[in-house]
Design a protein around this motif. Structure first.
Motif, PDB file in Angstrom:
ATOM      1  N   GLY A 159      49.773   6.910  39.422  1.00 11.09           N
ATOM      2  CA  GLY A 159      49.602   5.467  39.305  1.00 11.09           C
ATOM      3  C   GLY A 159      50.592   4.900  38.306  1.00 11.09           C
TER       4      GLY A 159
ATOM      5  N   THR B 184      47.834   1.386  37.894  1.00  7.31           N
ATOM      6  CA  THR B 184      46.508   1.879  37.515  1.00  7.31           C
ATOM      7  C   THR B 184      46.212   1.702  36.025  1.00  7.31           C
ATOM      8  OG1 THR B 184      47.455   4.100  37.297  1.00  7.31           O
ATOM      9  CG2 THR B 184      46.397   3.553  39.400  1.00  7.31           C
ATOM     10  N   THR B 185      47.247   1.388  35.229  1.00 10.40           N
ATOM     11  CA  THR B 185      47.071   1.154  33.791  1.00 10.40           C
ATOM     12  C   THR B 185      47.883  -0.071  33.395  1.00 10.40           C
ATOM     13  OG1 THR B 185      46.759   3.497  33.286  1.00 10.40           O
ATOM     14  CG2 THR B 185      47.402   2.077  31.461  1.00 10.40           C
TER      15      THR B 185
ATOM     16  N   ARG C 290      42.534   0.693  34.520  1.00  2.00           N
ATOM     17  CA  ARG C 290      42.615   1.211  33.158  1.00  2.00           C
ATOM     18  C   ARG C 290      43.396   0.205  32.305  1.00  2.00           C
ATOM     19  NH1 ARG C 290      41.535   6.463  32.075  1.00  2.00           N
ATOM     20  NH2 ARG C 290      41.934   7.100  34.228  1.00  2.00           N
TER      21      ARG C 290
ATOM     22  N   LEU D 110      37.552   3.348  30.482  1.00  2.00           N
ATOM     23  CA  LEU D 110      38.769   2.739  31.016  1.00  2.00           C
ATOM     24  C   LEU D 110      39.450   1.797  30.028  1.00  2.00           C
ATOM     25  CD1 LEU D 110      37.772   1.821  34.700  1.00  2.00           C
ATOM     26  CD2 LEU D 110      39.133   3.778  33.909  1.00  2.00           C
TER      27      LEU D 110
ATOM     28  N   ILE E  41      47.418  10.677  31.489  1.00  2.00           N
ATOM     29  CA  ILE E  41      47.890  10.035  32.721  1.00  2.00           C
ATOM     30  C   ILE E  41      49.414  10.121  32.790  1.00  2.00           C
ATOM     31  CG2 ILE E  41      45.934   8.424  32.832  1.00  2.00           C
ATOM     32  CD1 ILE E  41      47.844   6.255  31.692  1.00  2.00           C
TER      33      ILE E  41
ATOM     34  N   ASP F  46      44.791   9.453  38.447  1.00  2.00           N
ATOM     35  CA  ASP F  46      45.314   8.094  38.663  1.00  2.00           C
ATOM     36  C   ASP F  46      46.473   8.230  39.629  1.00  2.00           C
ATOM     37  OD1 ASP F  46      43.489   7.516  36.687  1.00  2.00           O
ATOM     38  OD2 ASP F  46      44.888   6.385  35.436  1.00  2.00           O
TER      39      ASP F  46
ATOM     40  N   TRP G  54      43.794   5.409  43.507  1.00  2.00           N
ATOM     41  CA  TRP G  54      42.647   6.000  42.803  1.00  2.00           C
ATOM     42  C   TRP G  54      42.864   5.848  41.296  1.00  2.00           C
ATOM     43  CZ3 TRP G  54      44.820   8.000  47.160  1.00  2.00           C
ATOM     44  CH2 TRP G  54      43.975   8.334  48.227  1.00  2.00           C
ATOM     45  N   VAL G  55      41.802   5.555  40.570  1.00  2.00           N
ATOM     46  CA  VAL G  55      41.819   5.534  39.106  1.00  2.00           C
ATOM     47  C   VAL G  55      40.710   6.458  38.632  1.00  2.00           C
ATOM     48  CG1 VAL G  55      41.618   4.147  37.005  1.00  2.00           C
ATOM     49  CG2 VAL G  55      42.660   3.145  39.064  1.00  2.00           C
ATOM     50  N   GLY G  56      41.097   7.502  37.911  1.00  2.26           N
ATOM     51  CA  GLY G  56      40.110   8.487  37.478  1.00  2.26           C
ATOM     52  C   GLY G  56      39.354   9.093  38.646  1.00  2.26           C
TER      53      GLY G  56
END
Length: 439
Positions: free
Chosen positions: A66, A126-127, A148, A185, A362, A372, A406-408
């Motif tokens: 991510g 994702t972050t 995140r 998160l 990550i 992620d 996907w995150v986590g």
């Protein structure tokens, strides 16, 4: 041997894990359990070694970590396109600050951050490392959509709808951090706005808090030539030298923009192992200039990529930032080999994570790290043939190619659609605030 149970198996045409460098894996799978990557291995081996609760087959996709947006003002999505074609200080003084003084509120920040989080997730981000007022409202939005976030405790000297003075900004920001400390998160950073809006006294307190609480410092630096000249006139020092004299330079400092740097500035940043958030589109759009990224990378600084806010970009799109960064580096250096595709992707993933101190968690597809993950489809005739997936990622695809995120280990985007919020709700938010700001 009995297959090992896992929650998820992602099978892909290509996986670019980012670490090791310059690596593209073909017909591999990622095994995920309890939100973490268990293994990365050929598909046939994965099918014999693991039994998955859910298997996702991505036969026409390139899968990457991510993306990490290293600098954003998420809530400013509500001001997208509000004041275009202005230089930075006119843009701030004539449009952005007046709009914020009228409209900034918990609801404004929550709703703007929902729009931003939706846009970022759909684009494979994702972050997000964010900087804005009412960070607790941004936390609400990010947590709801499953993005995140590292949220800035913004500090400036002048009052706003959020706080009265620098001490008030810090007090309220630290309260928000305490309230969200148990959310996996959400993290926080100290975010003094810029050297030209923060006093020496406040910087000294921020430095002490960063050491005590082990928080990153997220700050705009050297964005315009005028900012540097003003600092020399007022303080007798360029901004980077001033921050060094106040003890703020170090591995926890993320300097945003860093456009107008001379060799001494770069040396100071390198000696203290600072990180840089490169925002090429925003810097070009505001005519601020182009950061000397090749020189920063030569000195081994962690250089990540940021979108900046949608009010000065006007997209929160790390795929575009990767492309812009690569092309701009080639143009600046007259070297077609400057900032190749794998390096641009690393800036948008592992180097951004490293800047935030999250590279053990990550930024790459490795066993033990949080899952992620972003998947991008390559099956449109306009995008084919594909010889080098990393190059395709940077120079051919755009965020519409992102199909799944996907995150986590939790799926946030499926076949291009967000799973936590509807377009109907997002459209309602956008129209509501457009009408308010237009008035």
């Amino acid at each position: 041997m009995t297959p090992t149970p896992v929650d998820l198996l992602i099978e892909a045409r290509w996986i670019i894990p980012v670490k090791p460098d310059n690596t593209t894996l073909e017909h591999h799978a990622i095994a995920v359990h309890d939100g973490r990557i268990v293994a990365v291995l050929p598909i046939n081996e994965a099918r014999s070694r693991f039994v998955a609760t859910k298997t996702v087959s991505l036969p026409d996709h390139v899968v990457t970590p991510g993306f990490v947006n290293l600098h954003c003002h998420a809530a400013m999505t509500l001001m997208r396109g509000l004041a275009d074609d202005l230089p930075l200080m006119r843009w701030l003084q004539e449009a952005i600050w007046p709009a914020e003084s009228r409209h900034a509120s918990h609801a404004f920040v929550r709703d703007g951050s929902l729009l931003a989080a939706a846009e970022m997730l759909r684009g494979g981000i994702t972050t997000c490392n964010d900087m804005y007022f009412f960070p607790e409202a941004t936390a609400e939005a990010f947590a709801r959509l499953g993005l995140r976030g590292v949220l800035g405790i913004t500090v400036i000297e002048f009052p706003s709808q959020y706080a009265a003075d620098a001490d008030d900004y810090l007090r309220k920001g630290l309260e928000a951090r305490d309230a969200w400390r148990d959310n996996p998160l959400i993290r926080f950073a100290l975010a003094p706005h810029a050297p030209y809006t923060v006093s020496n006294k406040s910087f000294e307190r921020i430095g002490a808090l960063a050491d005590e609480l082990e928080l990153p410092i997220h700050i705009h630096i050297h964005e315009t030539a005028g900012e540097v000249a003003d600092s020399v006139r007022e303080f007798g020092q360029r901004p980077v030298a001033r921050l060094e004299s106040l003890g703020l330079l170090g591995p926890s400092l993320i300097g945003v923009h860093a456009v107008h740097l001379d060799t001494e500035d770069i040396e100071r940043l390198a000696i203290h192992q600072c990180a840089i958030a490169h925002c090429p589109t925003s810097n070009m759009k505001l005519a601020s200039g182009a950061a000397p990224v090749a020189s920063l990378l030569d000195r081994q600084l962690a250089v990540g990529l940021g979108s900046d806010g949608a009010a000065s970009n006007n997209r929160l799109d790390l795929l575009r930032e990767m492309r812009q960064a690569s092309l701009l580096a080639k143009l600046q250096t007259s070297d077609a080999a400057a900032l190749p595709a794998h390096q641009a992707l690393r800036m948008a993933t592992l180097d951004g994570a490293r800047a935030l101190g999250l590279d053990a968690e990550i930024g790459s597809i490795e066993p033990g790290k949080a899952a992620d993950i972003a998947a991008l489809r390559i099956d449109d005739p306009d995008e084919l043939p594909c010889y080098h997936p990393a190059s395709h990622l940077i120079h051919v695809l755009d965020r519409r190619a992102v199909s799944d995120v996907w995150v986590g280990g939790q799926r946030r985007v499926k076949h291009g659609k967000l799973l936590q919020i509807t377009n109907t709700e997002l459209l309602g938010i956008a129209r509501l605030w457009q009408n308010k700001l237009r008035q």
